[in-house]
Scaffold this motif. Structure first.
Motif, mmCIF file in Angstrom:
data_model
loop_
_atom_site.group_PDB
_atom_site.id
_atom_site.type_symbol
_atom_site.label_atom_id
_atom_site.label_comp_id
_atom_site.label_asym_id
_atom_site.label_seq_id
_atom_site.Cartn_x
_atom_site.Cartn_y
_atom_site.Cartn_z
ATOM 1 N N PHE A 40 0.835 -1.203 0.000
ATOM 2 C CA PHE A 40 0.000 0.000 0.000
ATOM 3 C C PHE A 40 0.871 1.254 0.000
ATOM 4 N N LEU A 41 1.990 1.202 0.711
ATOM 5 C CA LEU A 41 2.884 2.359 0.817
ATOM 6 C C LEU A 41 3.698 2.556 -0.461
ATOM 7 N N ARG A 42 4.156 1.439 -1.037
ATOM 8 C CA ARG A 42 4.930 1.415 -2.301
ATOM 9 C C ARG A 42 6.267 2.149 -2.190
ATOM 10 N N LEU A 88 -16.535 -1.415 6.679
ATOM 11 C CA LEU A 88 -16.136 -0.190 5.976
ATOM 12 C C LEU A 88 -14.648 -0.217 5.624
ATOM 13 N N VAL A 89 -13.822 -0.666 6.573
ATOM 14 C CA VAL A 89 -12.384 -0.752 6.331
ATOM 15 C C VAL A 89 -12.087 -1.746 5.218
ATOM 16 N N GLU A 90 -12.740 -2.889 5.257
ATOM 17 C CA GLU A 90 -12.433 -3.911 4.252
ATOM 18 C C GLU A 90 -12.885 -3.477 2.858
ATOM 19 N N GLU A 91 -13.987 -2.797 2.781
ATOM 20 C CA GLU A 91 -14.409 -2.244 1.496
ATOM 21 C C GLU A 91 -13.386 -1.230 0.976
ATOM 22 N N PHE A 92 -12.895 -0.389 1.874
ATOM 23 C CA PHE A 92 -11.891 0.628 1.529
ATOM 24 C C PHE A 92 -10.603 -0.032 1.033
ATOM 25 N N LEU A 93 -10.134 -1.054 1.738
ATOM 26 C CA LEU A 93 -8.890 -1.718 1.356
ATOM 27 C C LEU A 93 -9.040 -2.479 0.045
ATOM 28 N N ARG A 94 -10.180 -3.117 -0.156
ATOM 29 C CA ARG A 94 -10.380 -3.865 -1.413
ATOM 30 C C ARG A 94 -10.330 -2.938 -2.621
ATOM 31 N N PRO A 138 -1.220 -4.962 -6.328
ATOM 32 C CA PRO A 138 -0.903 -6.199 -7.053
ATOM 33 C C PRO A 138 -0.167 -7.178 -6.150
ATOM 34 N N HIS A 139 -0.287 -8.454 -6.474
ATOM 35 C CA HIS A 139 0.390 -9.492 -5.701
ATOM 36 C C HIS A 139 1.907 -9.298 -5.762
ATOM 37 N N ASP A 140 2.574 -9.428 -4.624
ATOM 38 C CA ASP A 140 4.021 -9.297 -4.546
ATOM 39 C C ASP A 140 4.572 -10.539 -3.852
ATOM 40 N N PRO A 141 5.258 -11.427 -4.565
ATOM 41 C CA PRO A 141 5.760 -12.660 -3.936
ATOM 42 C C PRO A 141 6.762 -12.409 -2.818
#
Length: 277
Positions: free
Chosen positions: A109-111, A149-155, A160-163
């Motif tokens: 999320f921070l990137r 509400l938080v989970e909707e926001f995060l979704r 992208p997936h990061d191994p």
């Protein structure tokens, strides 16, 4: 993470033994994240308290190696890994809601390197803009729907997936659960990772070194055992947790907790607030 049901943070961290006759009602409740977010979010936590009018109390915590996004007094803030214990003072009736990300779980999320957030607290708007303020307002207005509400926001912002996230979390889970790991060299041998590579991965994805994570998890357990089994010899606890040098254990414990193992156990026996930041 390959198995999101495996914990990557302990349930320890609140220091001391509480005397509710003096500290008032204080509770900590934990809730699991939805399965589709469990690879990044360890759990949600809710702290609530109730004190008589005019009285103030506090709680001291030894932080985990992970990011928390916290709703407190109507504002959302992002808390990077805190290396020092901290004390939270509270009064009256109130509560705090938190999202505990897994170690490495917040980096996508921070990137940017999570070490940029170590020991720092940012307004959530700095990361997510005005939408974070709107989310805070909706959480305050509908406390029963905070997790939804938080989970909707995060979704809506799912990275992208990061191994590499999975790799780091697998290592962190081993640091937490595997008693055969006493040194970082044990980790590099177990996973076949070059020491420099491991250090770089942890700086980018966790924000602190693997040695720091290992030490913090062992000290969490030591503090919990001494608070629960207050007459148990501290040297026995140290050896059980992989500290074979007693002076090393005393130094690490005192630096993190703020008092020696003996003094900490004695304070817990007296149900005194043993430490403050």
């Amino acid at each position: 993470m390959s198995d999101p049901t495996i914990a990557t943070t302990s349930e320890y961290g609140v220091l001391g033994v509480r005397d509710e006759s003096r500290a008032g009602r204080f509770s900590l409740d934990r809730y699991p994240s939805a399965p589709d977010l469990a690879g990044l979010v360890e759990r949600y936590w809710v702290v609530s308290w109730e004190l008589p009018p005019g009285r103030e109390s506090s709680v001291t915590l030894l932080p985990h190696p992970c990011v928390n996004v916290v709703l407190d007094r109507g504002r959302l803030t992002v808390h990077g890994v805190g290396r020092d214990r901290f004390t939270y003072a509270y009064r009256g009736v109130g509560g705090v809601f938190g999202i505990k990300f897994r170690p490495a779980g917040f980096q996508p999320f921070l990137r940017r390197p999570l070490s940029d957030l170590t020991d720092a607290v940012l307004p959530a708007e700095e990361l997510w803009g005005p939408a974070a303020g709107d989310l805070a307002d909706r959480m305050v207005a509908a406390p029963g729907r905070r997790i939804a509400l938080v989970e909707e926001f995060l979704r809506e912002r799912l990275p992208p997936h990061d191994p590499q996230v999975e790799l780091v979390q697998t290592v962190v889970a081993a640091l937490l659960h595997d008693r055969t790991i006493a040194r970082v060299d044990d980790v590099t041998e177990m996973f076949g990772i070059n020491p420099r590579t491991l250090q770089r991965l942890f700086q980018r994805y966790v924000g602190v070194s693997p040695k720091w994570v290992l030490r913090r998890y062992r000290l969490h357990e030591a503090a919990a055992v001494l608070a629960r089994e207050q007459h148990r010899p501290w040297a026995e606890v140290a050896a059980e947790l992989g500290y074979f040098d007693q002076s090393h254990f005393i130094r690490d414990f005192t630096a993190a907790i703020g008092m020696t193992p003996v003094a900490y156990a004695q304070a817990c026996r007296r149900m005194e607030a043993p430490v403050s930041a």
